[in-house]
Design an enzyme around this catalytic site. Sequence first.
Site, PDB file in Angstrom:
ATOM      1  N   ILE A 205      24.266  18.637 -50.194  1.00 17.99           N
ATOM      2  CA  ILE A 205      23.629  17.337 -50.436  1.00 17.99           C
ATOM      3  C   ILE A 205      22.881  16.922 -49.172  1.00 17.99           C
ATOM      4  O   ILE A 205      23.464  16.856 -48.084  1.00 17.99           O
ATOM      5  CB  ILE A 205      24.671  16.273 -50.805  1.00 17.99           C
ATOM      6  CG1 ILE A 205      25.479  16.717 -52.028  1.00 17.99           C
ATOM      7  CG2 ILE A 205      24.001  14.925 -51.073  1.00 17.99           C
ATOM      8  CD1 ILE A 205      26.624  15.796 -52.381  1.00 17.99           C
ATOM      9  N   ASN A 212      27.189   7.843 -46.609  1.00 16.49           N
ATOM     10  CA  ASN A 212      28.456   7.252 -46.166  1.00 16.49           C
ATOM     11  C   ASN A 212      28.239   6.118 -45.178  1.00 16.49           C
ATOM     12  O   ASN A 212      28.897   5.067 -45.253  1.00 16.49           O
ATOM     13  CB  ASN A 212      29.346   8.329 -45.537  1.00 16.49           C
ATOM     14  CG  ASN A 212      29.993   9.233 -46.574  1.00 16.49           C
ATOM     15  OD1 ASN A 212      30.257   8.821 -47.699  1.00 16.49           O
ATOM     16  ND2 ASN A 212      30.242  10.473 -46.207  1.00 16.49           N
ATOM     17  N   HIS A 217      32.255   5.112 -47.690  1.00 18.36           N
ATOM     18  CA  HIS A 217      32.838   6.348 -48.215  1.00 18.36           C
ATOM     19  C   HIS A 217      33.164   6.289 -49.709  1.00 18.36           C
ATOM     20  O   HIS A 217      33.037   7.321 -50.397  1.00 18.36           O
ATOM     21  CB  HIS A 217      34.075   6.720 -47.402  1.00 18.36           C
ATOM     22  CG  HIS A 217      33.741   7.219 -46.027  1.00 18.36           C
ATOM     23  ND1 HIS A 217      33.341   8.508 -45.775  1.00 18.36           N
ATOM     24  CD2 HIS A 217      33.727   6.586 -44.821  1.00 18.36           C
ATOM     25  CE1 HIS A 217      33.110   8.664 -44.486  1.00 18.36           C
ATOM     26  NE2 HIS A 217      33.341   7.518 -43.878  1.00 18.36           N
ATOM     27  N   GLU A 247      30.298  18.324 -48.303  1.00 14.15           N
ATOM     28  CA  GLU A 247      29.262  18.089 -49.303  1.00 14.15           C
ATOM     29  C   GLU A 247      28.610  19.388 -49.749  1.00 14.15           C
ATOM     30  O   GLU A 247      27.489  19.404 -50.234  1.00 14.15           O
ATOM     31  CB  GLU A 247      28.199  17.121 -48.780  1.00 14.15           C
ATOM     32  CG  GLU A 247      27.385  17.608 -47.592  1.00 14.15           C
ATOM     33  CD  GLU A 247      27.979  17.221 -46.247  1.00 14.15           C
ATOM     34  OE1 GLU A 247      27.215  17.200 -45.270  1.00 14.15           O
ATOM     35  OE2 GLU A 247      29.184  16.937 -46.161  1.00 14.15           O
ATOM     36  N   ARG A 267      16.131  23.935 -61.431  1.00 21.46           N
ATOM     37  CA  ARG A 267      16.369  22.963 -62.504  1.00 21.46           C
ATOM     38  C   ARG A 267      17.489  21.996 -62.116  1.00 21.46           C
ATOM     39  O   ARG A 267      17.397  20.787 -62.348  1.00 21.46           O
ATOM     40  CB  ARG A 267      16.707  23.689 -63.802  1.00 21.46           C
ATOM     41  CG  ARG A 267      16.910  22.755 -64.990  1.00 21.46           C
ATOM     42  CD  ARG A 267      16.954  23.538 -66.283  1.00 21.46           C
ATOM     43  NE  ARG A 267      15.648  24.124 -66.567  1.00 21.46           N
ATOM     44  CZ  ARG A 267      15.463  25.181 -67.344  1.00 21.46           C
ATOM     45  NH1 ARG A 267      16.498  25.787 -67.882  1.00 21.46           N
ATOM     46  NH2 ARG A 267      14.253  25.639 -67.574  1.00 21.46           N
TER      47      ARG A 267
END
Length: 326
Positions: A205, A212, A217, A247, A267
């Site tokens: 990510i 955060n 969080h 992440e 996609r």
Amino acid sequence: MTMPEGVRRKFVKRPVRWYEEGVYTAGEKKMGEFEKSTFNILVVDDDENVLQLVKIILADRKYHLVTARDGKEALDKLGTFRPDIIICDILMPNLDGYQFRDAIRDRDEYYLTSFIFMSAKTTTEDRVRGIEHGVDAYITKPFDVVEFRAIVNSMIKKRLQLERLVNHDALTHVYNKRKIIGELERELQRVKRYSNSLSIIIVDIDHFKQVNDTHGHPEGDTVLETIAETARNSLRAIDMIGRIGGEEFLIILPETDLNGALIYADRLRMMVAALVIGPNDIKVTISGGIATAPAHAVDREPLIRKADEALYEAKRAGRDRIACAR
């Protein structure tokens, strides 16, 4: 989307055509991460009539039964059969139930396997000895059919609960790192054996720390849960996803070449970019790195390293993109 030079614009086999067509092919609905359709049961007893009766009682498609006539034969069967439940008589020739139980009790591969003693020995001393050997249940002969099925069903529920705790990430409910790495190792063994293709994607990510820092969080957790669910729902039944870092996620695509993995990954990237998450309407993007076996590597660590290098290439190129290993 970074297309590696020379990649073939074709698909290896029918199972990956949905990446091209946008059609979900794992039935109408993907099986949930916690669901399991078949349970392996090993029944050990030197009485052929008992074995046949158990086969009748458990004559259901969800049960796959293998039988053995003593503990020694049961140990031999375990070389090629991994049971979820073992139902075992105590008094048997060659290797009795207690000896068989002790032979496998401390082996890691059976720490989730439920063990049931089935015996005509019914005294308190017998039951206590069974408990001391670490059995999960005790069925007395002659047994009641309804009670027998109830005990087996309770062991299945216990097995599923333990698998959830041991194999899944508590927050996102996808596989945890230990489980997904183990699955990758098994899939790579199939690649070596059958010379088929397998692709992995490491997904990260973008700028997650900012989420955060800006929203807290709890909102960051919501982002992780939402992206994991989005990815999980986009996969076929044979595909797998696990959380391997804060992440970072690892996606395994069996029977999928580099081109099919690239189409799927891009996609997924677009699906995530379109999300609006939580009460604060958070928008995030992902980057991904793809590596394929056997083209880039056939062993776990080199293949992961190749995908990781591709991920960093996508990050350096500006994020919100997919890169392929070189």
